[in-house]
Design a protein around this motif. Structure first.
Motif, PDB file in Angstrom:
ATOM      1  N   LYS A  40       0.818  -1.203   0.000  1.00 52.81           N
ATOM      2  CA  LYS A  40       0.000   0.000   0.000  1.00 52.81           C
ATOM      3  C   LYS A  40       0.861   1.265   0.000  1.00 52.81           C
ATOM      4  O   LYS A  40       0.555   2.240  -0.697  1.00 52.81           O
ATOM      5  CB  LYS A  40      -0.945  -0.008   1.211  1.00 52.81           C
ATOM      6  CG  LYS A  40      -1.990  -1.117   1.122  1.00 52.81           C
ATOM      7  CD  LYS A  40      -2.855  -1.189   2.365  1.00 52.81           C
ATOM      8  CE  LYS A  40      -3.855  -2.327   2.255  1.00 52.81           C
ATOM      9  NZ  LYS A  40      -4.680  -2.468   3.486  1.00 52.81           N
ATOM     10  N   TYR A  76       2.248   1.660  -3.454  1.00 54.80           N
ATOM     11  CA  TYR A  76       1.226   2.164  -4.373  1.00 54.80           C
ATOM     12  C   TYR A  76       1.005   3.662  -4.163  1.00 54.80           C
ATOM     13  O   TYR A  76       0.843   4.418  -5.118  1.00 54.80           O
ATOM     14  CB  TYR A  76      -0.077   1.395  -4.155  1.00 54.80           C
ATOM     15  CG  TYR A  76      -1.113   1.641  -5.230  1.00 54.80           C
ATOM     16  CD1 TYR A  76      -0.967   1.085  -6.499  1.00 54.80           C
ATOM     17  CD2 TYR A  76      -2.232   2.426  -4.973  1.00 54.80           C
ATOM     18  CE1 TYR A  76      -1.914   1.302  -7.485  1.00 54.80           C
ATOM     19  CE2 TYR A  76      -3.184   2.654  -5.957  1.00 54.80           C
ATOM     20  CZ  TYR A  76      -3.024   2.093  -7.210  1.00 54.80           C
ATOM     21  OH  TYR A  76      -3.949   2.311  -8.188  1.00 54.80           O
ATOM     22  N   MET A  77       1.005   4.084  -2.909  1.00 54.05           N
ATOM     23  CA  MET A  77       0.847   5.495  -2.586  1.00 54.05           C
ATOM     24  C   MET A  77       1.992   6.323  -3.189  1.00 54.05           C
ATOM     25  O   MET A  77       1.765   7.389  -3.767  1.00 54.05           O
ATOM     26  CB  MET A  77       0.796   5.674  -1.069  1.00 54.05           C
ATOM     27  CG  MET A  77       0.720   7.124  -0.597  1.00 54.05           C
ATOM     28  SD  MET A  77       2.370   7.855  -0.306  1.00 54.05           S
ATOM     29  CE  MET A  77       2.927   6.885   1.101  1.00 54.05           C
ATOM     30  N   ASP A 118       1.771   9.318  -6.010  1.00 57.01           N
ATOM     31  CA  ASP A 118       2.375  10.641  -5.809  1.00 57.01           C
ATOM     32  C   ASP A 118       3.264  11.017  -6.989  1.00 57.01           C
ATOM     33  O   ASP A 118       3.243  12.162  -7.467  1.00 57.01           O
ATOM     34  CB  ASP A 118       3.195  10.667  -4.519  1.00 57.01           C
ATOM     35  CG  ASP A 118       2.322  10.739  -3.272  1.00 57.01           C
ATOM     36  OD1 ASP A 118       1.112  10.995  -3.418  1.00 57.01           O
ATOM     37  OD2 ASP A 118       2.853  10.534  -2.157  1.00 57.01           O
TER      38      ASP A 118
END
Length: 241
Positions: A43, A46-47, A51
């Motif tokens: 996660k 993925y973040m 960005d």
């Protein structure tokens, strides 16, 4: 630094070799694989990817996403860079200049478009009932008369107003804040100043302000385009002094 150049600086600092010239295929998003985001590391990863995508967004047509990802993988793996620092600096400088030239050309074209549209609109508007045109090119229509002495160029006034673009979009309103504005006339745009000087306290008018009497070619970044003709509904509440 403009938004595109700022985005470029950010993404090139993070992705130093991301300087491809191909455009990203429009269908690539549809082809993107759905990832399994099972754990915290997935996660967070993925973040970080999202960005980076946001940072690259303003220049997405200028870069090849596959090259960006390849550069990221190579740098993360510790592989030697294919471009040295001097080459990267030269590419960055040239690319920022390219973006600036592209932005300037787009702004110039937009300014010319807005000028032409504004001139056509004002020419048609001048023929409408109740619309008067001054020597400067300001157009106005008295919606409600007032009483007393009109302000001078040195006066300070209290007003309510709504400012709109020709397409009806509102960009400023004292009614929205439920608080009249007070300002000296010598500190506002020429068109609004002239319009208020044609009004007595209590009067309400609609003003059509040509770009030359408003914000001109500079506009207001992010709010009012260059050479935009503006429409103001103005109510003169009081000549404060």
């Amino acid at each position: 630094m403009n938004r595109a150049a700022h985005a470029l600086a950010l993404c090139l600092l993070v992705l130093p070799a991301a300087c491809g010239s191909d455009t990203r295929p429009a269908a690539s998003a549809a082809k993107a694989a759905t990832l399994a985001l099972d754990g915290p590391r997935d996660k967070v990863s993925y973040m970080v990817g999202l960005d980076l995508a946001k940072r690259i967004g303003p220049i997405e047509d200028e870069v090849d996403i596959d090259t960006v990802v390849a550069a990221l993988r190579a740098a993360h793996a510790g592989a030697p860079a294919q471009l040295d620092d001097k080459q990267i600096a030269a590419i960055r400088s040239e690319f920022v200049a390219h973006l600036q030239a592209k932005r300037d050309a787009a702004q110039k074209a937009l300014a010319q478009k807005n000028r032409s549209e504004g001139e056509r609109y004002l020419a048609d508007n001048a023929r409408r009932d109740g619309v008067a045109t001054t020597a400067s090119g300001l157009q106005y229509r008295i919606e409600r008369g007032g009483r007393g002495t009109a302000p001078s160029a040195a006066s300070t006034v209290r007003v309510n107003y709504v400012g709109r673009l020709l397409d009806g979009r509102e960009f400023e309103s004292t009614y929205a804040t439920d608080h009249p504005a007070e300002f000296p006339l010598n500190r506002i745009m020429p068109g609004l100043r002239e319009g208020l000087m044609l009004m007595a306290p209590g009067a309400k008018s609609r003003l059509w302000i040509p770009a030359a009497l408003a914000y001109g070619e500079a506009g207001v970044p992010g709010q009012i385009e260059p050479n935009a003709t503006l429409v103001f509904d103005v109510e003169l509440l009081e000549v404060a002094r």
